[in-house]
Motif scaffolding. Structure first.
Motif, PDB file in Angstrom:
ATOM      1  N   GLY A   1       0.812  -1.213   0.000  1.00  7.76           N
ATOM      2  CA  GLY A   1       0.000   0.000   0.000  1.00  7.76           C
ATOM      3  C   GLY A   1       0.844   1.260   0.000  1.00  7.76           C
ATOM      4  N   ALA A   2       1.943   1.256   0.771  1.00  6.13           N
ATOM      5  CA  ALA A   2       2.796   2.440   0.858  1.00  6.13           C
ATOM      6  C   ALA A   2       3.514   2.720  -0.452  1.00  6.13           C
ATOM      7  CB  ALA A   2       3.806   2.272   1.981  1.00  6.13           C
ATOM      8  N   VAL A   3       3.983   1.674  -1.107  1.00  6.30           N
ATOM      9  CA  VAL A   3       4.668   1.855  -2.392  1.00  6.30           C
ATOM     10  C   VAL A   3       3.706   2.447  -3.425  1.00  6.30           C
ATOM     11  CG1 VAL A   3       5.736   0.644  -4.326  1.00  6.30           C
ATOM     12  CG2 VAL A   3       6.388   0.056  -1.991  1.00  6.30           C
ATOM     13  N   ILE A   4       2.494   1.917  -3.471  1.00  2.00           N
ATOM     14  CA  ILE A   4       1.481   2.432  -4.398  1.00  2.00           C
ATOM     15  C   ILE A   4       1.160   3.889  -4.078  1.00  2.00           C
ATOM     16  CG2 ILE A   4      -0.961   2.246  -5.044  1.00  2.00           C
ATOM     17  CD1 ILE A   4      -0.619  -0.810  -4.763  1.00  2.00           C
ATOM     18  N   ASN A   5       1.028   4.198  -2.784  1.00  2.00           N
ATOM     19  CA  ASN A   5       0.742   5.568  -2.366  1.00  2.00           C
ATOM     20  C   ASN A   5       1.839   6.533  -2.813  1.00  2.00           C
ATOM     21  OD1 ASN A   5      -0.315   7.818  -0.924  1.00  2.00           O
ATOM     22  ND2 ASN A   5       0.985   7.319   0.816  1.00  2.00           N
ATOM     23  N   THR A   6       3.097   6.141  -2.641  1.00  2.00           N
ATOM     24  CA  THR A   6       4.221   7.007  -3.002  1.00  2.00           C
ATOM     25  C   THR A   6       4.269   7.272  -4.504  1.00  2.00           C
ATOM     26  OG1 THR A   6       5.499   6.125  -1.134  1.00  2.00           O
ATOM     27  CG2 THR A   6       6.722   7.284  -2.862  1.00  2.00           C
ATOM     28  N   ILE A   7       4.091   6.216  -5.278  1.00  2.00           N
ATOM     29  CA  ILE A   7       4.125   6.369  -6.742  1.00  2.00           C
ATOM     30  C   ILE A   7       2.980   7.258  -7.221  1.00  2.00           C
ATOM     31  CG2 ILE A   7       3.897   5.144  -8.938  1.00  2.00           C
ATOM     32  CD1 ILE A   7       5.261   2.736  -7.563  1.00  2.00           C
ATOM     33  N   LEU A   8       1.789   6.990  -6.709  1.00  2.00           N
ATOM     34  CA  LEU A   8       0.623   7.761  -7.139  1.00  2.00           C
ATOM     35  C   LEU A   8       0.674   9.202  -6.631  1.00  2.00           C
ATOM     36  CD1 LEU A   8      -2.281   5.165  -6.790  1.00  2.00           C
ATOM     37  CD2 LEU A   8      -1.023   5.857  -8.837  1.00  2.00           C
ATOM     38  N   ASP A   9       1.273   9.418  -5.444  1.00  2.00           N
ATOM     39  CA  ASP A   9       1.442  10.784  -4.948  1.00  2.00           C
ATOM     40  C   ASP A   9       2.240  11.623  -5.938  1.00  2.00           C
ATOM     41  OD1 ASP A   9       0.363  12.010  -2.676  1.00  2.00           O
ATOM     42  OD2 ASP A   9       1.381  10.600  -1.352  1.00  2.00           O
ATOM     43  N   ALA A  10       3.362  11.078  -6.374  1.00  2.00           N
ATOM     44  CA  ALA A  10       4.200  11.807  -7.336  1.00  2.00           C
ATOM     45  C   ALA A  10       3.443  12.065  -8.633  1.00  2.00           C
ATOM     46  CB  ALA A  10       5.469  11.016  -7.608  1.00  2.00           C
ATOM     47  N   LEU A  11       2.696  11.057  -9.092  1.00  2.00           N
ATOM     48  CA  LEU A  11       1.948  11.175 -10.340  1.00  2.00           C
ATOM     49  C   LEU A  11       0.804  12.189 -10.220  1.00  2.00           C
ATOM     50  CD1 LEU A  11       1.517  10.035 -13.240  1.00  2.00           C
ATOM     51  CD2 LEU A  11      -0.032   8.338 -12.208  1.00  2.00           C
ATOM     52  N   PHE A  12      -0.006  12.051  -9.164  1.00  2.00           N
ATOM     53  CA  PHE A  12      -1.193  12.896  -9.011  1.00  2.00           C
ATOM     54  C   PHE A  12      -0.851  14.346  -8.662  1.00  2.00           C
ATOM     55  CE2 PHE A  12      -4.031   9.046  -7.656  1.00  2.00           C
ATOM     56  CZ  PHE A  12      -3.942   8.563  -8.957  1.00  2.00           C
ATOM     57  N   VAL A  13       0.190  14.538  -7.824  1.00  2.00           N
ATOM     58  CA  VAL A  13       0.514  15.890  -7.348  1.00  2.00           C
ATOM     59  C   VAL A  13       1.410  16.636  -8.323  1.00  2.00           C
ATOM     60  CG1 VAL A  13       1.588  17.238  -5.502  1.00  2.00           C
ATOM     61  CG2 VAL A  13       0.189  15.229  -4.937  1.00  2.00           C
ATOM     62  N   PHE A  14       2.500  15.987  -8.774  1.00  2.00           N
ATOM     63  CA  PHE A  14       3.472  16.686  -9.617  1.00  2.00           C
ATOM     64  C   PHE A  14       3.127  16.652 -11.107  1.00  2.00           C
ATOM     65  CE2 PHE A  14       7.101  16.107  -6.334  1.00  2.00           C
ATOM     66  CZ  PHE A  14       6.646  17.212  -5.647  1.00  2.00           C
ATOM     67  N   VAL A  15       2.622  15.502 -11.572  1.00  2.00           N
ATOM     68  CA  VAL A  15       2.348  15.354 -13.004  1.00  2.00           C
ATOM     69  C   VAL A  15       0.954  15.890 -13.350  1.00  2.00           C
ATOM     70  CG1 VAL A  15       2.174  13.762 -14.946  1.00  2.00           C
ATOM     71  CG2 VAL A  15       3.895  13.375 -13.165  1.00  2.00           C
ATOM     72  N   PHE A  16      -0.080  15.381 -12.665  1.00  2.00           N
ATOM     73  CA  PHE A  16      -1.456  15.801 -12.958  1.00  2.00           C
ATOM     74  C   PHE A  16      -1.819  17.120 -12.264  1.00  2.00           C
ATOM     75  CE2 PHE A  16      -2.825  11.083 -13.575  1.00  2.00           C
ATOM     76  CZ  PHE A  16      -2.110  11.053 -14.766  1.00  2.00           C
ATOM     77  N   GLU A  17      -0.999  17.526 -11.276  1.00  2.00           N
ATOM     78  CA  GLU A  17      -1.215  18.771 -10.535  1.00  2.00           C
ATOM     79  C   GLU A  17      -2.590  18.826  -9.872  1.00  2.00           C
ATOM     80  OE1 GLU A  17      -0.367  22.003 -13.179  1.00  2.00           O
ATOM     81  OE2 GLU A  17       1.792  21.614 -13.183  1.00  2.00           O
ATOM     82  N   TRP A  18      -2.949  17.740  -9.207  1.00  2.00           N
ATOM     83  CA  TRP A  18      -4.231  17.666  -8.516  1.00  2.00           C
ATOM     84  C   TRP A  18      -4.172  18.201  -7.085  1.00  2.00           C
ATOM     85  CZ3 TRP A  18      -5.940  12.033 -10.173  1.00  2.00           C
ATOM     86  CH2 TRP A  18      -6.291  12.050 -11.536  1.00  2.00           C
ATOM     87  N   GLY A  19      -2.977  18.579  -6.614  1.00  2.00           N
ATOM     88  CA  GLY A  19      -2.837  19.207  -5.305  1.00  2.00           C
ATOM     89  C   GLY A  19      -3.280  18.324  -4.146  1.00  2.00           C
ATOM     90  N   MET A  20      -4.038  18.912  -3.212  1.00  2.00           N
ATOM     91  CA  MET A  20      -4.494  18.193  -2.013  1.00  2.00           C
ATOM     92  C   MET A  20      -5.337  16.972  -2.374  1.00  2.00           C
ATOM     93  SD  MET A  20      -3.224  20.008   0.497  1.00  2.00           S
ATOM     94  CE  MET A  20      -4.075  19.349   1.921  1.00  2.00           C
ATOM     95  N   ALA A  21      -6.195  17.120  -3.387  1.00  2.00           N
ATOM     96  CA  ALA A  21      -7.059  16.011  -3.801  1.00  2.00           C
ATOM     97  C   ALA A  21      -6.232  14.846  -4.328  1.00  2.00           C
ATOM     98  CB  ALA A  21      -8.043  16.483  -4.875  1.00  2.00           C
ATOM     99  N   GLY A  22      -5.163  15.139  -5.059  1.00  2.00           N
ATOM    100  CA  GLY A  22      -4.310  14.077  -5.594  1.00  2.00           C
ATOM    101  C   GLY A  22      -3.598  13.315  -4.501  1.00  2.00           C
ATOM    102  N   ALA A  23      -3.067  14.042  -3.497  1.00  2.00           N
ATOM    103  CA  ALA A  23      -2.389  13.383  -2.378  1.00  2.00           C
ATOM    104  C   ALA A  23      -3.364  12.500  -1.606  1.00  2.00           C
ATOM    105  CB  ALA A  23      -1.775  14.429  -1.451  1.00  2.00           C
ATOM    106  N   ALA A  24      -4.580  12.993  -1.403  1.00  2.00           N
ATOM    107  CA  ALA A  24      -5.592  12.222  -0.679  1.00  2.00           C
ATOM    108  C   ALA A  24      -6.002  10.974  -1.455  1.00  2.00           C
ATOM    109  CB  ALA A  24      -6.812  13.094  -0.408  1.00  2.00           C
ATOM    110  N   ALA A  25      -6.199  11.111  -2.760  1.00  2.00           N
ATOM    111  CA  ALA A  25      -6.602   9.966  -3.586  1.00  2.00           C
ATOM    112  C   ALA A  25      -5.535   8.889  -3.590  1.00  2.00           C
ATOM    113  CB  ALA A  25      -6.902  10.435  -5.010  1.00  2.00           C
ATOM    114  N   ALA A  26      -4.270   9.294  -3.680  1.00  2.00           N
ATOM    115  CA  ALA A  26      -3.172   8.319  -3.666  1.00  2.00           C
ATOM    116  C   ALA A  26      -3.164   7.529  -2.358  1.00  2.00           C
ATOM    117  CB  ALA A  26      -1.837   9.051  -3.849  1.00  2.00           C
ATOM    118  N   THR A  27      -3.414   8.223  -1.251  1.00  2.00           N
ATOM    119  CA  THR A  27      -3.450   7.569   0.061  1.00  2.00           C
ATOM    120  C   THR A  27      -4.556   6.520   0.118  1.00  2.00           C
ATOM    121  OG1 THR A  27      -2.567   9.519   1.180  1.00  2.00           O
ATOM    122  CG2 THR A  27      -3.793   7.950   2.529  1.00  2.00           C
ATOM    123  N   VAL A  28      -5.745   6.880  -0.354  1.00  2.00           N
ATOM    124  CA  VAL A  28      -6.883   5.966  -0.288  1.00  2.00           C
ATOM    125  C   VAL A  28      -6.647   4.721  -1.143  1.00  2.00           C
ATOM    126  CG1 VAL A  28      -9.323   5.700  -0.879  1.00  2.00           C
ATOM    127  CG2 VAL A  28      -8.535   7.773   0.268  1.00  2.00           C
TER     128      VAL A  28
END
Length: 456
Positions: free
Chosen positions: A177-204
């Motif tokens: 779960g943590a590995v998936i969260n880290t990868i998706l955090d970088a993708l959602f926040v830095f690449v897609f620029e989803w901000g707070m919503a992207g970080a939250a979605a990656a966690t879930v």
């Protein structure tokens, strides 16, 4: 009857087998918050970091529920298995503890999610969200709340997997779960620029994966066979589970109460200082989560020693119980001293990992690290000793110890010292509470281990 390795293998070997995967699992769990803090800090800044701190009491409540039934169910299960070495009928209760625990984890996780959605804004305002932080906190919390049932199930379920003698599998659940969260955090926040919503979605998403893996493993236990009847809640099993899980749960609830009071105090006294409202909230949130990384080692050791202590206490092998506790304490001290050195000598470098800030930002963060966490080298005593009392089936001692640092000592100090010292009083409350909790732990465990049974 075959001998259970918990009662025959070397304590040092057993502690390594159970503690190392547990430490890794706890580290991975703490990384959920740290990773979000890193990406949010780099992309949004202090307001984003403050928002995650405002939402943090709800994350603590998830862990409280997970520990109430996870550790309570695991301790009940191991004690039952241990007693089953001499009382065969006792072993028949073991699968009920696992089944009832799973049912309650799912039910309470769902209930917490619904409560959060219904009362989102009132909760965030109660948690001391400033006006400029509230929109960020609202966006983040609304999404992470969907993951509450999954993180509770994954965290609590991993305790049951360890109790079943499979600590490595529990570690894998958390790690995935943590590995998936880290990868998706970088993708959602830095690449897609989803901000707070992207970080939250990656966690879930990471939490959902961990929960699915935990359930899959629990449906194939190696020590017992689970049937439908074992999942039907029964008062006698749930009562026993709650009694043994109350100490770690109470500790988390105490942390939540202190976190709320701390946030309100930081906001109030921060507004009267050179720092303002947001800087203390942002810095304290980061430092709390950095400290959680250190505490992951300590909690991992306390969780790793739990099945060893519970089984041998149930089997009346008290010498092995004492040896396991003292070994855990020794390792806890070494790790705590290393963390103390880092917090005292590297605070600027640590806080810089989570984004840049003003001169006042770094000043507050460095002072908070050095003062609030001064007695880090003693902070292994209270959690390991509290869990020790729970593991031997003495929950009252565990509950009392779990309350010492947070409720009996820290909370009053947070309310009293700032009246005299301003916002600096919040910082000095930490080391005073840590010292008093450590002394209390030493006295209580010395009385317990003085019993003649432990000298055999």
């Amino acid at each position: 009857m075959n001998q259970n390795p918990l009662g025959t293998d070397k304590i040092n070997t057993l502690l390594g087998k159970f503690a190392v995967p547990s430490i890794i699992a706890m580290l991975v769990s703490s990384l959920y918050n740290i990773v979000d803090q890193f990406f949010i800090g780099q992309s949004i800044g202090a307001l984003g970091n403050a928002a995650t701190n405002i939402s943090f009491p709800l994350s603590i409540s998830c862990i409280a529920i997970a520990l109430l039934f996870g550790i309570g169910g695991a301790s009940s299960f191991n004690i039952s298995i241990g007693k089953g070495q001499t009382i065969p009928d006792e072993q028949k209760k073991a699968p009920y503890y696992i089944g009832n625990t799973i049912t309650m984890l799912i039910a309470l996780g769902t209930l917490l999610y619904l409560i959060t959605l219904l009362f989102l804004d009132p909760l965030l305002i109660f948690f001391a969200a400033p006006d400029n932080v509230l929109p960020y906190a609202r966006t983040y919390t609304r999404i992470v709340a969907f993951g509450f049932p999954f993180v509770i199930l994954a965290t609590g379920g991993c305790h049951l997997i360890r109790a079943d003698g499979r600590p490595k599998f529990a570690m894998v659940c958390n790690l995935a779960g943590a590995v998936i969260n880290t990868i998706l955090d970088a993708l959602f926040v830095f690449v897609f620029e989803w901000g707070m919503a992207g970080a939250a979605a990656a966690t879930v998403i990471g939490q959902i994966v961990s929960a699915a893996m935990a359930i899959a493993m629990l449906m194939h236990c190696q020590t017992v066979s689970l049937k439908k009847i074992h999942f039907v809640p029964q008062k006698r099993y749930i009562g026993r589970i709650i009694s043994l899980g109350a100490a770690p749960c109470t500790n988390q609830l105490a942390m939540m109460i202190v976190q709320i009071v701390m946030n309100k105090s930081l906001k109030y006294y921060g507004s009267q200082s050179i720092y303002g409202e947001a800087i203390p909230l942002a810095c304290a949130g980061i430092i709390t989560k950095v400290n959680q990384v250190f505490m992951a080692f300590i909690i991992g050791i306390s969780q790793g020693v739990q099945p060893i202590v519970s089984f041998n206490y149930g089997a009346k092998k008290y010498g092995r119980v004492k040896k396991a506790y003292l070994l855990a304490i020794g390792y806890g001290f070494l790790l705590s001293f290393l963390a103390f050195c880092m917090f005292q000598f590297m605070p600027h470098q640590i806080i810089s990992l989570f984004g840049n800030g003003s001169k006042e930002y770094y000043l507050f963060a460095e002072n908070y690290f050095r003062i609030f966490l001064f007695f880090t080298f003693l902070n292994f005593l209270q959690p390991i000793t509290s869990n020790f009392f729970t593991a031997i089936g003495k929950p009252k001692g565990g509950i009392f110890l779990s309350l010492t640092r947070q409720i009996l000592f820290l909370l009053p100090l947070i309310l009293i010292l700032p009246v005299i010292l301003g916002i600096d009083g919040i910082m000095y409350a930490g080391p005073v509470a840590d010292l008093m909790a450590a002394i209390t732990s030493v006295v209580m465990v010395a009385v317990e281990l003085h019993h003649p049974a432990y000298r055999k």
